[in-house]
Structures are given as structure tokens and as C-alpha cells.
Design a protein around this motif. Structure first.
Motif, PDB file in Angstrom:
ATOM      1  N   UNK A  71      34.271  31.842  30.224  1.00 52.86           N
ATOM      2  CA  UNK A  71      35.194  32.303  29.362  1.00 52.86           C
ATOM      3  C   UNK A  71      36.610  32.579  30.422  1.00 52.86           C
ATOM      4  N   UNK A  72      36.249  32.945  31.508  1.00 51.71           N
ATOM      5  CA  UNK A  72      37.066  33.036  32.716  1.00 51.71           C
ATOM      6  C   UNK A  72      38.022  31.839  32.896  1.00 51.71           C
ATOM      7  N   UNK A  73      37.235  30.788  32.519  1.00 49.29           N
ATOM      8  CA  UNK A  73      37.768  29.475  33.215  1.00 49.29           C
ATOM      9  C   UNK A  73      38.120  28.335  32.200  1.00 49.29           C
ATOM     10  N   UNK A  74      37.657  28.749  30.903  1.00 48.28           N
ATOM     11  CA  UNK A  74      38.086  27.761  29.925  1.00 48.28           C
ATOM     12  C   UNK A  74      38.120  28.645  28.551  1.00 48.28           C
ATOM     13  N   UNK A  75      38.775  28.123  27.610  1.00 52.32           N
ATOM     14  CA  UNK A  75      39.076  28.725  26.120  1.00 52.32           C
ATOM     15  C   UNK A  75      37.850  28.228  25.533  1.00 52.32           C
ATOM     16  N   UNK A  78      36.663  19.435  22.166  1.00 53.90           N
ATOM     17  CA  UNK A  78      36.294  19.643  23.682  1.00 53.90           C
ATOM     18  C   UNK A  78      35.097  18.744  24.101  1.00 53.90           C
ATOM     19  N   UNK A  86      46.168  30.061  24.722  1.00 53.74           N
ATOM     20  CA  UNK A  86      45.602  28.868  25.049  1.00 53.74           C
ATOM     21  C   UNK A  86      46.643  27.964  26.074  1.00 53.74           C
ATOM     22  N   UNK A 127      41.545  32.101  21.065  1.00 50.31           N
ATOM     23  CA  UNK A 127      42.404  31.215  21.996  1.00 50.31           C
ATOM     24  C   UNK A 127      43.528  30.448  21.498  1.00 50.31           C
ATOM     25  N   UNK A 154      42.857  34.188  30.009  1.00 48.96           N
ATOM     26  CA  UNK A 154      41.642  34.097  29.601  1.00 48.96           C
ATOM     27  C   UNK A 154      41.053  35.456  28.971  1.00 48.96           C
ATOM     28  N   UNK A 155      40.536  35.302  27.967  1.00 50.94           N
ATOM     29  CA  UNK A 155      39.716  36.570  27.423  1.00 50.94           C
ATOM     30  C   UNK A 155      38.422  36.252  27.386  1.00 50.94           C
TER      31      UNK A 155
END
Lengths: 358, 359
Positions: A321-325, A46, B34, B30, B81-82
Motif C-alpha cells: 500500500x506504500x507503493x500502489x493504491x 488494475x 490517487x 484511494x 499513500x494510505x
């Protein structure tokens, strides 16, 4: 008087010159944590910069985000101050978590028992009871330490588990909200709730209370005889005893005030955020408070900044976490690294000249 | 020197405590979904799921729900998304609001302590569909999924009553006594108990069903004690409805060479020899259904979806291999009768208490 003055110099020499530099050194843990986090992010494929930007945006982008960050800051600020106060007095109270649970339950109990009482009375009663409960919880380890030199780290740590399980029993049994299978108390009277400071975010006026507490902390240690006694007893107990300070009294008082602040922290969480006592509600505010106190070098301002850091991390990481893993583990790496560097006392690694100054 | 050592000690302490405070690190939740390459499907639905206390890796409620979401991701190519936080209790409300602000199409809320917050937030974000688990939350755009635990428990009770009379099965004594242990005295838990007792009595009116409560959902030792007390009274099968405390019931059964009945997930793997069966609540189905209905346009809200036996929302898990086929057939027959409406299982939540269990 002159004796006291010299003690003061031994305890905390004031050298204006190194002040800025010393402040900079206290930032080292944060820098190190960000680097360690960046490494983890890179290794997991990332982009650290993008991730951090998102974290900052989610923690501070807009008034609601800031409000939620302050909401997460509030309990840690309280517990940080509670811990710092005890640490300063030379008492290693790691039982803030336990007092927090007792205070939270006490506040909830007042809130759901005296439904219909006038709002101000309810609030006063809830806060008063919570403070008393928190203080009472830390009294015993304080007494044991002061009277028989029983190690307070052990007693306070153990009492945490007692407190968590005691309150757990209370909301699983006698005070379980009617008709729920989940372990929580009934809701407190709406009149006992603390309003939102920045609606619709979750920060309550409890945050102002926490800031006030920090201010009070600074005043007590900066200007009062009590603060002086606590401080001297913490840095050189033998000198304090020789100059007529009752170490017994200092330890008991420090533990009582520490517990009181922790109890109020619990009350703020119940009345300001959750609205009821929920079994095992704290993710470890008391323990994060230890880290905040160490990071903040047991000063009021330091605690405010450290609590803000943990608050932003907690809020930002949940929201992002709502926008990325992003795995929750990153947050653990960040806060873990900060804690390691915080307690390493970076100050000891700095150049000799500064060390003598600081 | 002393300070250095103290610092080092505190450093350790803080780390250890921090580690204790965190839920077990979960294997990256994820990866499974993902950025699925196939995420270009017509259904570019954005779904957020709020993970409940305990977090992913709990091998129970959250993990099961996550399985449902993963399945939906793979089947429909949605973007999910979690959100997981050790402090979801205090942050839940803020996370829900942020999910609404971020225009998610579907928000699945697994955290039970946010029920009140959801009733306030859902109306503010009319374009988002919200779903809640286990008990009804009002709202025009809120869909609640409840489970017919009483129906599943009925089958568990019936099976237990059949087995307790058959001394040919190892561990079964001649006494017709079985038991059920609840985590707390509440309608939510007594819903299981009543179904269990009814199922046992319908099969064999002579079977005695002992009941008790641990008053704790976390302490396995309490479950163990409660179960041992029942074994002493002649019980050889005990149904646990007590969460973490219930793990102690299974342990006690394994130690005593008798049987426990698991709950919520298939708990057979915990102690294959001692778990007679499990009363499974298909949280994964609820999550999967949320997404499926949203895609089909039928997740309208203002509705409580009853995931019952007929819908496959509750079922018996792995059944112990020593149970003879004729009992399985009998249980299946009862199952058919519940599905067809021939047998009505008492629902404490809707009907209050029956005369065979006191309030």
C-alpha cells in the motif's frame, strides 16, 4: 496389536502412488484464490500480474521483507497447529482465539509484574503461565464435551468473546498502563523480550519455537501412542472406544494441548512483537488458524505452508500500500477465496481412483 | 456425509468469523486522491499515512484524518499513500521502517501503539519527516501534534452550565446538575474532565458536576448505564469522553429526552435532538498542517505543535438549535478570553491535578 494395525489402515491408508497428485490437489485453493483476486483486480482496472508481482516482492524481496512475513506467519502457525491438533482428535475447537488472548495477557502480566527478575526465569515464567492460562481456558469446554457431550463449537466460540472482553477489562481497569488513555498494559521487562531473528525485521525467535512446535506435532502424530490415540479417536471414535481408548481422556487432553499451544502463541506475540498486552490486539489469529488447519489438512507441514501463505499475504498487502493504491478489500477477497476452497475439500471432487487412494 | 456437512458448516463459520474480525469494509479510500491529474505541481512531495486500528470507515479518528490528507492532496497535488491493515498493532513498526526505507518525505503515523517504535525508527531515516498524533514523541525529525482538549472541554462545560439553569429549554430540569463520563481514569482523559468542570464553575459556581468512568472505551452498554445513573441524580447534560462506550451515553440521553455532549468528531448527526454540542478534535487539521508545513519547509521536527483553540485545533461542533443566542455569545466571549490568554484552562498533563478533581 493386529486390531490396531487394521484400524490404522481404516483411519489413514497409505498409498505411495497418489501422494504427489494429492499434494497437487491441495494447491487448488491457492490457484483459485489467485484467479478470483485477478478477476477483482481486472474489474477494478488494475493489472493483476503487476499487482501480484508487487505483492510477492513486498512479501519476500530481501531479508527484512522475509523476516516480516515470518513475523506474520508465526501466530497463524501456532493457532493453526492448535486447531489442527484438536480437529485431528475429532474436537472442533474454535476457541483458540480465546486461549490466545488469555495466554497473551498472562505472559504480559508476568513480564510487567516481576520486573528485574533474571531473564531466563522471566521467560520461563511468562511462557509457563501463558501456556497454563491457555490450557485452563480450553479445559472447561473440553470437560463439558467429554462428560456431557455439550457442543464444543458453541462453547468455545462463546468463550472467545468472554476472553476478549475479560482481557479488555483488565487493561482498561486494573492493569491499564499508568498515564495512558489507550487500553494497554505496561511494557514488559526488556529481559523478557524475545530478540529479533533477522534484525531489524519483526520476526522473533518465537518463529523458531513455532517451527519446533510443528516438528513436535509431526512427531507426536507420527510416532507416539498419544498421537495414535488422538487420531483414532478422531477418525472412528466407536472403534477407539471399543479398543480400550478413553475418549473422555482424549478429548480433555486434546483440548488442553490445543489451549496450551494457543496460550504460547499469545506469549510469543506479546514478548516477541508488541512488548505489552494491547486491548483487542489480535486481528483474528485464532480464526485464521482454523483456515490454516483446514488448508493444511491438519498436518504439520500443511499448517506451516498455509501459515506462510497467510503471513505473506498479510505482510505483502500491508507493505504494498506504500507503493500502489490497492484497497484492503483485495486481501479479503484473496484470503476469503482460499478459505472457501480450503474447506470445500477439493479432494472430494477429484477422480474416483485417487479418492480411494486418499 | 457427516464430514461434508461439518466441512460446510466450518466453511460458513470461518467466513463469518473472518468477516467479524475485519473492520467494516471501507469505501475505496484511494479514489479521492490517487493519481490526481494535477499531481505535476512543484511540490512532488511523497506522503505516507499509517491508518490506526479501526481502519478507514470508522466515521471518527481515521476518517477525519483522511479528510485532512485528501484536502492536502487536492490543494497541493502531493502523492499520498494510505496504509491500512487489520493487524496494524503488530505490523506498525515494520510498516514505519519500510516507509523510511522507501524514502517517503513525510510519514504521518495515526497508530498510537507505535510510539515507542517511532522513537527508534525516526533517527534511522533522517531525511524523512515523521509526525505523530495526540502525545509527544521525541526525535529531531519527529513532529508531534497535541490538542488542547482542556480548552475545548472548558467551552463545553461553560455551555452546559448555562443551559442546565434554563428550564425554558426542553428537557432541562430545575436542578443545576451536569455530568461527565470518562472512558478510564487517566491523565489523558482527566484533561477533558478538568477543563469541563472548570468551564462549568466559571460560569456558575453553583452547578454540580458529577463524574464517573466506564472503564471501557468500547462497550456502549456501560456508557448507557453510567449516563442513566447520572440522569437519576438530576443531571440533564452529560459530556462523554469514552469513545465507543460514549455512544451509549448519547443513546441514553436520547431515550431520556435530555442531552449529551459528543467528543472528537461532530456527533450531532448521531442523535440531533439529544446532542447539545460536540468537543471536536481536528485531526484533519493536524494531518493537513503536516503536509502544508512540509511543503513550506517548516516541518522541522523536534517539536510538539499545540493545536489549541487559537489554532482551531479544538472547537465546539454543531450546537443544538434550542440554545438561545445569548448563551452562544457568552461561550464565544469565553472563547476569545481563552485565545487572548485572559483565561487559563487547567491542563492536567502539564500541571497535575487541581484541587477540584482528585487524582
Amino acid at each position: 496389536m493386529s486390531v490396531h494395525a487394521s484400524a490404522e489402515r481404516v483411519a489413514r491408508p497409505r498409498v505411495v502412488g497418489g501422494h504427489l497428485e494429492r499434494t497437487l490437489w491441495t494447491l487448488v485453493p491457492f490457484g483459485a484464490a489467485l484467479l478470483a483476486g485477478a478477476l477483482v483486480l481486472l474489474l477494478s482496472g488494475r493489472d493483476p500480474l503487476v499487482t501480484y508481482a508487487l505483492l510477492v516482492e513486498q512479501a519476500f524481496g530481501g531479508h527484512i521483507a522475509i523476516g516480516n512475513t515470518l513475523a506474520q506467519t508465526t501466530p497463524v502457525l501456532f493457532t493453526g497447529l492448535a486447531t489442527a491438533l484438536a480437529f485431528r482428535a475429532g474436537v472442533f475447537n474454535v476457541g483458540v482465539e480465546g486461549s490466545l488472548y488469555l495466554g497473551a495477557f498472562a505472559a504480559a502480566w508476568v513480564g510487567f509484574t516481576f520486573v528485574g527478575a533474571p531473564g531466563p526465569l522471566l521467560l520461563l515464567g511468562a511462557f509457563g503461565t501463558a501456556g497454563l492460562a491457555g490450557a485452563a481456558w480450553s479445559f472447561l469446554p473440553g470437560l463439558l464435551r467429554a462428560r456431557w457431550r455439550v457442543d464444543e463449537v458453541v462453547t468455545t466460540l462463546m468463550l472467545n468473546f468472554v476472553a476478549i472482553n475479560l482481557t479488555s477489562y483488565l487493561v482498561n481497569g486494573p492493569f491499564l498502563a499508568v498515564g495512558t488513555a489507550n487500553s494497554m498494559s505496561p511494557l514488559v521487562d526488556p529481559a523478557a523480550r524475545l530478540g529479533s531473528l533477522i534484525p531489524p525485521s519483526q520476526v522473533s525467535i518465537g518463529f523458531v519455537l513455532a517451527l519446533g512446535m510443528a516438528l513436535g506435532f509431526g512427531v507426536v502424530f507420527g510416532f507416539t501412542a498419544l498421537g495414535y490415540e488422538l487420531r483414532v479417536s478422531g477418525t472412528s471414535p466407536r472403534f477407539a472406544a471399543a479398543s480400550g481408548i478413553s475418549i473422555f481422556r482424549v478429548i480433555v487432553v486434546a483440548m488442553l494441548i490445543s489451549g496450551l499451544i494457543a496460550g504460547i502463541a499469545g506469549a510469543v506475540q506479546v514478548l516477541g512483537v508488541n512488548g505489552r498486552f494491547i486491548d483487542r490486539f489480535s486481528p483474528g489469529y485464532g480464526f485464521t488458524g482454523i483456515a490454516a488447519a483446514l488448508l493444511g489438512r491438519n498436518t504439520a507441514l500443511g499448517c506451516v505452508l498455509a501459515a506462510l501463505f497467510f503471513g505473506a499475504l498479510s505482510n505483502g498487502s500491508a507493505m504494498m500500500q506504500l507503493f500502489t493504491d490497492i484497497p484492503l478489500d483485495l486481501v479479503n477477497v484473496l484470503s476469503g477465496t482460499v478459505m472457501i476452497f480450503a474447506v470445500l475439500d477439493v479432494a472430494r471432487l477429484r477422480p474416483r481412483r485417487l479418492r480411494e487412494a486418499g | 456425509m457427516l464430514r461434508v456437512r461439518l466441512s460446510a458448516f466450518l466453511a460458513l463459520l470461518v467466513l463469518v468469523l473472518a468477516a467479524c474480525g475485519q473492520p467494516a469494509p471501507s469505501p475505496a479510500p484511494t479514489q479521492a486522491g490517487g493519481e490526481t491529474p494535477g499531481a505535476t505541481s512543484a511540490a512532488a512531495l511523497r506522503v505516507a499515512m499509517i491508518i490506526a486500528q479501526g481502519g478507514l470507515g470508522d466515521q471518527s479518528y481515521n476518517d477525519l484524518a483522511n479528510e485532512g490528507l485528501t484536502r492536502a492532496e487536492q490543494e497541493f497535488g502531493i502523492e499520498a499513500q494510505r496504509v491500512e491493515s487489520p493487524d496494524i498493532v503488530s505490523q506498525g513498526e515494520a510498516v514505519l521502517r519500510q516507509a523510511g526505507t522507501a524514502d517517503f518525505d513525510v510519514v504521518i503515523d495515526l497508530e498510537w501503539s507505535t510510539a515507542e517504535a517511532l522513537t527508534v525508527i525516526a533517527p534511522e531515516f533522517a531525511d524523512t519527516r515523521w509526525t505523530f498524533m495526540n502525545f509527544p514523541v521525541n526525535g529531531d525529525n519527529v513532529t508531534s501534534f497535541v490538542f488542547a482538549e482542556h480548552e475545548g472541554s472548558y467551552l463545553a462545560g461553560a455551555l452546559a452550565a448555562l443551559v442546565t439553569s434554563d428550564t425554558a429549554i426542553p428537557g432541562i430540569n430545575p436542578e443545576k446538575v451536569i455530568g461527565v463520563i470518562g472512558g478510564t481514569k487517566s491523565t489523558g482523559i482527566d484533561k477533558f474532565l478538568v477543563g469541563f468542570i472548570q468551564g462549568a464553575r466559571d460560569v456558575d459556581p453553583d452547578v454540580e458536576v458529577l463524574t464517573s468512568y466506564t472503564n471501557d472505551f468500547g462497550d456502549a452498554a456501560k456508557g448507557q448505564q453510567a449516563a442513566e445513573a447520572m440522569f437519576e441524580q438530576g443531571a440533564d447534560i452529560v459530556f462523554q469522553v469514552a469513545g465507543g462506550a460514549g455512544l451509549g451515553v448519547i443513546q441514553a440521553a436520547a431515550d431520556a429526552g435530555v442531552y449529551a455532549i459528543g467528543v472528537d468528531t461532530d456527533q450531532s448527526s448521531i442523535a440531533p435532538a439529544a446532542v447539545l454540542t460536540s468537543m471536536i478534535k481536528r485531526t484533519d487539521l493536524a494531518v493537513y498542517e503536516s503536509v502544508k508545513r512540509a511543503i513550506e519547509g517548516t516541518l522541522s521536527g523536534g517539536e510538539t505543535v499545540n493545536l489549541d483553540l487559537a489554532a482551531g485545533g479544538v472547537e465546539l461542533g454543531t450546537i443544538h438549535p434550542s440554545v438561545p443566542q445569548e448563551y452562544l455569545d457568552r461561550v464565544d466571549e469565553l472563547r476569545q478570553q481563552i485565545v487572548s490568554g485572559q483565561i487559563k484552562v487547567w491542563n492536567v498533563i502539564e500541571q497535575g491535578y487541581p484541587d477540584f478533581l482528585s487524582e
